[in-house]
Design a protein around this motif. Structure first.
Motif, short mmCIF file in Angstrom:
data_model
loop_
_atom_site.label_atom_id
_atom_site.label_comp_id
_atom_site.label_asym_id
_atom_site.label_seq_id
_atom_site.Cartn_x
_atom_site.Cartn_y
_atom_site.Cartn_z
N ALA A 58 51.07 47.74 41.28
CA ALA A 58 50.44 48.91 40.49
C ALA A 58 50.01 47.53 39.76
O ALA A 58 50.10 46.98 38.80
CB ALA A 58 51.29 49.45 39.77
N ASP A 59 48.65 47.54 38.91
CA ASP A 59 47.84 46.64 37.92
C ASP A 59 46.52 46.85 38.33
O ASP A 59 45.82 47.28 38.97
CB ASP A 59 48.07 45.14 38.27
N ALA A 60 46.25 47.51 36.62
CA ALA A 60 44.50 47.71 36.42
C ALA A 60 43.83 46.80 36.50
O ALA A 60 42.66 46.76 35.81
CB ALA A 60 44.65 49.00 35.18
N ASP A 61 44.16 45.49 35.86
CA ASP A 61 43.38 44.12 35.71
C ASP A 61 42.70 44.20 36.59
O ASP A 61 43.29 44.21 37.41
CB ASP A 61 44.33 43.34 33.97
N ARG A 62 41.95 42.97 36.08
CA ARG A 62 40.69 42.24 36.46
C ARG A 62 41.32 40.97 36.53
O ARG A 62 41.85 40.52 35.48
CB ARG A 62 39.32 42.11 36.65
N VAL A 63 41.41 40.35 37.99
CA VAL A 63 41.38 38.09 37.40
C VAL A 63 40.46 37.88 36.77
O VAL A 63 38.97 38.00 36.75
CB VAL A 63 41.62 37.89 38.69
N GLU A 64 40.91 37.16 35.89
CA GLU A 64 40.02 36.17 34.97
C GLU A 64 40.70 34.81 35.04
O GLU A 64 41.69 34.24 35.30
CB GLU A 64 40.42 36.34 33.54
N LEU A 65 39.87 33.86 34.50
CA LEU A 65 39.96 32.41 35.42
C LEU A 65 40.74 31.63 34.32
O LEU A 65 41.99 31.27 34.41
CB LEU A 65 38.65 31.43 34.51
N SER A 66 41.24 32.57 32.97
CA SER A 66 42.37 32.25 32.13
C SER A 66 43.86 32.40 32.60
O SER A 66 43.95 31.68 32.64
CB SER A 66 42.44 32.19 31.16
N ASN A 82 40.70 43.63 41.86
CA ASN A 82 41.90 43.95 41.11
C ASN A 82 42.72 42.95 40.99
O ASN A 82 42.96 42.42 42.40
CB ASN A 82 41.76 45.92 41.03
N LYS A 83 44.23 42.56 40.36
CA LYS A 83 44.80 41.97 40.79
C LYS A 83 45.31 42.46 41.71
O LYS A 83 46.11 41.98 42.47
CB LYS A 83 45.50 41.86 38.71
N ALA A 84 46.31 43.60 41.59
CA ALA A 84 46.41 44.16 42.20
C ALA A 84 46.30 43.82 43.89
O ALA A 84 46.72 43.72 45.26
CB ALA A 84 46.83 46.17 42.35
N GLU A 85 44.93 44.97 44.21
CA GLU A 85 44.71 44.49 45.51
C GLU A 85 44.18 42.20 45.27
O GLU A 85 44.44 42.28 47.00
CB GLU A 85 43.05 44.58 46.21
N SER A 86 43.73 41.97 44.73
CA SER A 86 44.17 40.42 44.96
C SER A 86 45.70 39.84 45.50
O SER A 86 45.62 38.80 46.82
CB SER A 86 43.49 39.48 43.84
N ALA A 87 46.48 40.29 44.94
CA ALA A 87 47.71 40.33 45.48
C ALA A 87 48.83 40.84 46.80
O ALA A 87 49.26 39.72 47.69
CB ALA A 87 48.60 40.69 44.21
N VAL A 102 48.58 49.29 46.52
CA VAL A 102 48.35 48.98 45.66
C VAL A 102 47.38 50.46 44.52
O VAL A 102 47.11 51.24 45.11
CB VAL A 102 46.59 47.71 46.06
N LEU A 103 48.03 50.13 43.54
CA LEU A 103 47.71 51.26 41.58
C LEU A 103 46.85 50.69 41.86
O LEU A 103 46.92 49.55 40.81
CB LEU A 103 48.77 51.71 42.04
#
Length: 249
Positions: A58-66, A82-87, A102-103
């Protein structure tokens, strides 16, 4: 398990504390990982690789360069995903036999309660007190064990809370609401050394595997790590009889 699974998990199966029975328990287990960032990345990858049968990320955030300095489940090609989908994609690359859901919305209210009530164990890999309190409350309500991790600057900590144990405290016993900050304890405002989140995330994954397989003795109390000195410290944490979340009324 078929021959391929026996080979894949052979290094765990040969451990007397896990054996075939423990591995089968892992394969039948359901785990919720809230947060797919610095802590959630190693947690998701190791639990998938170890054979946890069903993971929900579960994660609503998106991947950033940092994020890429420490969030090892993501790469350059995942920027703005989306971080959950990437993971999920990275974890499935390690073990396609693991079922991963994923959520992608922020978990709160009824959605949080539903997600927690349908798993055997929850791992809190978030970085906000508000999220940690909400996860803790949902776990207490559902009677689901919680493995909580945190990492900031050069300092990390881990605690395991078991609502089924009448002597076990909860997260609110450790950090009473209203006595801690939020924004000042986030990596985005204070920084964090990259391997620290991997170390604490691996500690969380280890405790999860122990819980789910029945190996060893569950962690009790609070463990803290000082990355500047390389020292671990352990503290007993009693249950707070006046805790607003878990006190008996």
């Amino acid at each position: 398990m078929n021959d391929e699974a026996l080979l894949r998990y052979s290094r765990q199966i040969m451990l007397e504390a896990i054996d075939i029975e423990g591995q089968e328990r892992l394969l039948a287990s359901r785990v919720l990982v809230v947060g797919a960032g610095g802590l959630g990345s190693p947690v998701a990858l190791y639990l998938a690789a170890a054979g946890v049968g069903r993971l929900t990320l579960a994660d609503a955030d998106r991947v950033e360069l940092s994020n890429l300095q420490r969030q090892i489940a993501h790469g350059m090609v995942d920027l703005d995903r989306n971080k959950a989908e990437s993971a999920r994609e990275t974890a499935l690359g390690l073990n396609p036999g693991c079922t991963i859901h994923v959520l992608t919305d922020h978990l709160e209210g009824a959605a949080m309660d539903d997600a927690v009530a349908n798993v055997d164990l929850v791992l809190d890999c978030t970085d906000r007190f508000s999220s940690r309190y909400a996860i803790n409350a949902a776990c207490r309500k559902a009677g689901v064990p919680l493995v909580s991790g945190a990492a900031i600057r050069f300092s990390g900590q881990l605690a395991v809370f078991d609502p089924r144990d009448p002597e076990s405290p909860c997260y609110a016993c450790l950090y009473p609401p209203g006595e801690g900050g939020d924004e000042e304890l986030r990596c985005a405002e204070n920084g964090v050394v990259a391997p620290l989140v991997g170390l604490i995330g691996c500690f969380q994954a280890l405790e999860a595997i122990k819980w789910l397989s029945g190996a060893g003795r569950p962690h009790r109390g609070l463990s803290t790590f000082d990355g500047m000195s390389g020292q671990w410290r352990h503290f007993q944490v009693p249950r707070d009889p006046a805790c607003p979340v878990c006190a008996t009324r």
